[in-house]
Design a protein around this motif. Structure first.
Motif, PDB file in Angstrom:
ATOM      1  N   ASP A  35      -0.397  -7.279  13.261  1.00  0.00           N
ATOM      2  CA  ASP A  35      -1.854  -7.338  13.366  1.00  0.00           C
ATOM      3  C   ASP A  35      -2.321  -6.852  14.732  1.00  0.00           C
ATOM      4  O   ASP A  35      -2.726  -7.636  15.584  1.00  0.00           O
ATOM      5  CB  ASP A  35      -2.345  -8.772  13.135  1.00  0.00           C
ATOM      6  N   ALA A  36      -2.246  -5.566  14.963  1.00  0.00           N
ATOM      7  CA  ALA A  36      -2.735  -4.960  16.194  1.00  0.00           C
ATOM      8  C   ALA A  36      -4.103  -4.353  15.888  1.00  0.00           C
ATOM      9  O   ALA A  36      -4.220  -3.483  15.042  1.00  0.00           O
ATOM     10  CB  ALA A  36      -1.770  -3.898  16.689  1.00  0.00           C
ATOM     11  N   LEU A  37      -5.135  -4.838  16.560  1.00  0.00           N
ATOM     12  CA  LEU A  37      -6.497  -4.389  16.271  1.00  0.00           C
ATOM     13  C   LEU A  37      -6.822  -3.044  16.882  1.00  0.00           C
ATOM     14  O   LEU A  37      -7.689  -2.337  16.417  1.00  0.00           O
ATOM     15  CB  LEU A  37      -7.503  -5.432  16.752  1.00  0.00           C
ATOM     16  N   ASP A  38      -6.179  -2.694  17.953  1.00  0.00           N
ATOM     17  CA  ASP A  38      -6.492  -1.435  18.623  1.00  0.00           C
ATOM     18  C   ASP A  38      -5.714  -0.288  17.995  1.00  0.00           C
ATOM     19  O   ASP A  38      -5.143  -0.421  16.932  1.00  0.00           O
ATOM     20  CB  ASP A  38      -6.206  -1.554  20.123  1.00  0.00           C
ATOM     21  N   GLU A  39      -5.661   0.813  18.664  1.00  0.00           N
ATOM     22  CA  GLU A  39      -4.947   1.990  18.168  1.00  0.00           C
ATOM     23  C   GLU A  39      -3.495   1.980  18.619  1.00  0.00           C
ATOM     24  O   GLU A  39      -2.910   3.021  18.887  1.00  0.00           O
ATOM     25  CB  GLU A  39      -5.650   3.262  18.643  1.00  0.00           C
ATOM     26  N   ALA A  40      -2.902   0.811  18.707  1.00  0.00           N
ATOM     27  CA  ALA A  40      -1.496   0.706  19.088  1.00  0.00           C
ATOM     28  C   ALA A  40      -0.653   1.494  18.094  1.00  0.00           C
ATOM     29  O   ALA A  40      -1.052   1.720  16.958  1.00  0.00           O
ATOM     30  CB  ALA A  40      -1.067  -0.755  19.118  1.00  0.00           C
ATOM     31  N   TYR A  41       0.526   1.890  18.533  1.00  0.00           N
ATOM     32  CA  TYR A  41       1.413   2.713  17.720  1.00  0.00           C
ATOM     33  C   TYR A  41       2.656   1.911  17.355  1.00  0.00           C
ATOM     34  O   TYR A  41       3.276   1.290  18.223  1.00  0.00           O
ATOM     35  CB  TYR A  41       1.792   3.976  18.494  1.00  0.00           C
ATOM     36  N   VAL A  42       3.020   1.917  16.090  1.00  0.00           N
ATOM     37  CA  VAL A  42       4.225   1.252  15.621  1.00  0.00           C
ATOM     38  C   VAL A  42       5.266   2.320  15.322  1.00  0.00           C
ATOM     39  O   VAL A  42       4.975   3.301  14.640  1.00  0.00           O
ATOM     40  CB  VAL A  42       3.961   0.420  14.342  1.00  0.00           C
ATOM     41  N   LYS A  43       6.466   2.114  15.834  1.00  0.00           N
ATOM     42  CA  LYS A  43       7.562   3.056  15.583  1.00  0.00           C
ATOM     43  C   LYS A  43       8.748   2.294  15.009  1.00  0.00           C
ATOM     44  O   LYS A  43       9.173   1.282  15.563  1.00  0.00           O
ATOM     45  CB  LYS A  43       7.981   3.754  16.871  1.00  0.00           C
ATOM     46  N   VAL A  44       9.265   2.801  13.888  1.00  0.00           N
ATOM     47  CA  VAL A  44      10.474   2.249  13.293  1.00  0.00           C
ATOM     48  C   VAL A  44      11.622   3.168  13.679  1.00  0.00           C
ATOM     49  O   VAL A  44      11.560   4.376  13.438  1.00  0.00           O
ATOM     50  CB  VAL A  44      10.368   2.155  11.754  1.00  0.00           C
ATOM     51  N   GLU A  45      12.641   2.602  14.309  1.00  0.00           N
ATOM     52  CA  GLU A  45      13.835   3.367  14.665  1.00  0.00           C
ATOM     53  C   GLU A  45      14.981   2.930  13.767  1.00  0.00           C
ATOM     54  O   GLU A  45      15.139   1.743  13.486  1.00  0.00           O
ATOM     55  CB  GLU A  45      14.199   3.146  16.137  1.00  0.00           C
ATOM     56  N   TRP A  46      15.765   3.912  13.309  1.00  0.00           N
ATOM     57  CA  TRP A  46      16.865   3.668  12.375  1.00  0.00           C
ATOM     58  C   TRP A  46      18.182   3.967  13.056  1.00  0.00           C
ATOM     59  O   TRP A  46      18.305   4.958  13.778  1.00  0.00           O
ATOM     60  CB  TRP A  46      16.696   4.553  11.148  1.00  0.00           C
ATOM     61  N   GLU A 100      20.703   5.242  11.908  1.00  0.00           N
ATOM     62  CA  GLU A 100      21.214   6.553  11.505  1.00  0.00           C
ATOM     63  C   GLU A 100      20.718   7.649  12.450  1.00  0.00           C
ATOM     64  O   GLU A 100      21.361   8.692  12.583  1.00  0.00           O
ATOM     65  CB  GLU A 100      20.787   6.893  10.074  1.00  0.00           C
ATOM     66  N   GLN A 101      19.576   7.444  13.080  1.00  0.00           N
ATOM     67  CA  GLN A 101      19.009   8.439  13.987  1.00  0.00           C
ATOM     68  C   GLN A 101      19.103   8.018  15.443  1.00  0.00           C
ATOM     69  O   GLN A 101      19.182   8.857  16.334  1.00  0.00           O
ATOM     70  CB  GLN A 101      17.548   8.699  13.639  1.00  0.00           C
ATOM     71  N   ASN A 102      19.014   6.731  15.681  1.00  0.00           N
ATOM     72  CA  ASN A 102      19.112   6.168  17.028  1.00  0.00           C
ATOM     73  C   ASN A 102      20.338   5.264  17.046  1.00  0.00           C
ATOM     74  O   ASN A 102      21.071   5.175  16.088  1.00  0.00           O
ATOM     75  CB  ASN A 102      17.840   5.371  17.362  1.00  0.00           C
ATOM     76  N   SER A 103      20.527   4.553  18.081  1.00  0.00           N
ATOM     77  CA  SER A 103      21.714   3.707  18.156  1.00  0.00           C
ATOM     78  C   SER A 103      21.539   2.349  17.480  1.00  0.00           C
ATOM     79  O   SER A 103      22.499   1.639  17.254  1.00  0.00           O
ATOM     80  CB  SER A 103      22.098   3.489  19.623  1.00  0.00           C
ATOM     81  N   LYS A 104      20.283   2.008  17.126  1.00  0.00           N
ATOM     82  CA  LYS A 104      20.058   0.700  16.515  1.00  0.00           C
ATOM     83  C   LYS A 104      18.818   0.711  15.630  1.00  0.00           C
ATOM     84  O   LYS A 104      17.972   1.588  15.740  1.00  0.00           O
ATOM     85  CB  LYS A 104      19.942  -0.378  17.577  1.00  0.00           C
ATOM     86  N   ASP A 105      18.745  -0.304  14.773  1.00  0.00           N
ATOM     87  CA  ASP A 105      17.559  -0.527  13.955  1.00  0.00           C
ATOM     88  C   ASP A 105      16.594  -1.387  14.759  1.00  0.00           C
ATOM     89  O   ASP A 105      16.990  -2.437  15.282  1.00  0.00           O
ATOM     90  CB  ASP A 105      17.913  -1.302  12.675  1.00  0.00           C
ATOM     91  N   ARG A 106      15.334  -0.962  14.830  1.00  0.00           N
ATOM     92  CA  ARG A 106      14.331  -1.792  15.482  1.00  0.00           C
ATOM     93  C   ARG A 106      12.935  -1.277  15.190  1.00  0.00           C
ATOM     94  O   ARG A 106      12.739  -0.128  14.824  1.00  0.00           O
ATOM     95  CB  ARG A 106      14.570  -1.897  16.982  1.00  0.00           C
ATOM     96  N   ILE A 107      11.984  -2.177  15.363  1.00  0.00           N
ATOM     97  CA  ILE A 107      10.569  -1.844  15.235  1.00  0.00           C
ATOM     98  C   ILE A 107       9.928  -2.105  16.582  1.00  0.00           C
ATOM     99  O   ILE A 107      10.076  -3.190  17.154  1.00  0.00           O
ATOM    100  CB  ILE A 107       9.884  -2.689  14.134  1.00  0.00           C
ATOM    101  N   LEU A 108       9.213  -1.104  17.071  1.00  0.00           N
ATOM    102  CA  LEU A 108       8.571  -1.182  18.386  1.00  0.00           C
ATOM    103  C   LEU A 108       7.060  -1.065  18.239  1.00  0.00           C
ATOM    104  O   LEU A 108       6.563  -0.349  17.362  1.00  0.00           O
ATOM    105  CB  LEU A 108       9.077  -0.061  19.291  1.00  0.00           C
ATOM    106  N   LEU A 109       6.333  -1.731  19.127  1.00  0.00           N
ATOM    107  CA  LEU A 109       4.880  -1.633  19.191  1.00  0.00           C
ATOM    108  C   LEU A 109       4.517  -1.098  20.557  1.00  0.00           C
ATOM    109  O   LEU A 109       4.906  -1.669  21.589  1.00  0.00           O
ATOM    110  CB  LEU A 109       4.235  -3.003  18.952  1.00  0.00           C
ATOM    111  N   PHE A 110       3.775   0.001  20.583  1.00  0.00           N
ATOM    112  CA  PHE A 110       3.335   0.627  21.823  1.00  0.00           C
ATOM    113  C   PHE A 110       1.836   0.440  21.978  1.00  0.00           C
ATOM    114  O   PHE A 110       1.097   0.554  20.992  1.00  0.00           O
ATOM    115  CB  PHE A 110       3.669   2.119  21.835  1.00  0.00           C
ATOM    116  N   PRO A 111       1.354   0.167  23.183  1.00  0.00           N
ATOM    117  CA  PRO A 111      -0.080  -0.006  23.400  1.00  0.00           C
ATOM    118  C   PRO A 111      -0.826   1.303  23.184  1.00  0.00           C
ATOM    119  O   PRO A 111      -0.257   2.380  23.240  1.00  0.00           O
ATOM    120  CB  PRO A 111      -0.181  -0.467  24.846  1.00  0.00           C
ATOM    121  N   ALA A 112      -2.133   1.168  22.945  1.00  0.00           N
ATOM    122  CA  ALA A 112      -2.973   2.353  22.783  1.00  0.00           C
ATOM    123  C   ALA A 112      -2.962   3.148  24.087  1.00  0.00           C
ATOM    124  O   ALA A 112      -2.835   2.583  25.176  1.00  0.00           O
ATOM    125  CB  ALA A 112      -4.396   1.954  22.424  1.00  0.00           C
ATOM    126  N   LYS A 113      -3.069   4.446  23.948  1.00  0.00           N
ATOM    127  CA  LYS A 113      -3.067   5.313  25.153  1.00  0.00           C
ATOM    128  C   LYS A 113      -4.356   5.152  25.936  1.00  0.00           C
ATOM    129  O   LYS A 113      -5.387   4.912  25.445  1.00  0.00           O
ATOM    130  CB  LYS A 113      -2.904   6.779  24.751  1.00  0.00           C
TER     131      LYS A 113
END
Length: 184
Positions: free
Chosen positions: A158-169, A171-184
């Motif tokens: 539930d991020a109200l702003d224009e934050a960015y969510v990135k799913v890393e796998w 298979e492509q990166n070294s680990k599975d994770r979900i990251l939330l980045f603040p709005a620019k």
């Protein structure tokens, strides 16, 4: 400091895997042996999620061959002609009709709903399904532009702003994770 170093980890490793297992078990509960059912991953990031779920489902179901396809929506997007940089199309790999089948549409992040709207339009080229249900790993529910909701959700952010969510796998990166980045 670049934006990638300011990301906050929302889900990592073991909890990520548990979330995938929960989603797979929810599908088994609702679809049983998956007869008259197909799984469609939305290119590109939904395909990664779909393939991981199919792997879990086949283990649980005794290595059944689930009907699976990959759907590219590039030319169905409502911003296709208005973008400054051209979009790179992926391949659509659906070698079956979805006519009168139950379709599980899979994408990694549900944000505005526009990707899913495009996917629904693209699916029509393969027949008229009996039912379409949406599974997403991340639901950004407060940022919807269209009245679209997921039937199966891994995690809600539930991020109200224009934050960015990135799913890393892994298979492509070294680990599975979900990251939330603040709005620019």
């Amino acid at each position: 400091m670049n934006i990638m170093s300011r990301g906050r980890t929302i889900l990592l490793d073991k909890r990520f895997e548990l979330t995938l297992q929960r989603l797979a078990h929810q599908l088994i509960e609702n679809y049983g042996d998956f007869s008259n059912t197909c799984i469609i991953g939305v290119q590109e990031r939904g395909v990664l999620l779909a393939e991981r779920l199919i792997e879990l489902l086949e283990i649980e179901l005794g290595h059944r061959n689930l009907e699976y396809g990959k759907l590219d929506i590039t030319f169905y997007r409502d911003d296709f002609r208005t973008r400054k940089n051209p979009l790179k199309a992926s391949s659509t790999e659906i070698d079956f009709l979805i006519e009168a089948k139950r379709v599980i549409l899979i994408d990694d992040v549900l944000y505005t709903g526009r990707t899913i709207q495009s996917a629904l339009a693209a699916l029509q080229d393969f027949g008229r399904p009996e039912q379409v249900e949406l599974l997403c790993l991340v639901d950004r529910r407060f940022n919807r532009h269209l009245p679209i909701q997921a039937d199966y959700v891994g995690i809600t952010i539930d991020a109200l702003d224009e934050a960015y969510v990135k799913v890393e796998w892994k298979e492509q990166n070294s680990k599975d994770r979900i990251l939330l980045f603040p709005a620019k």
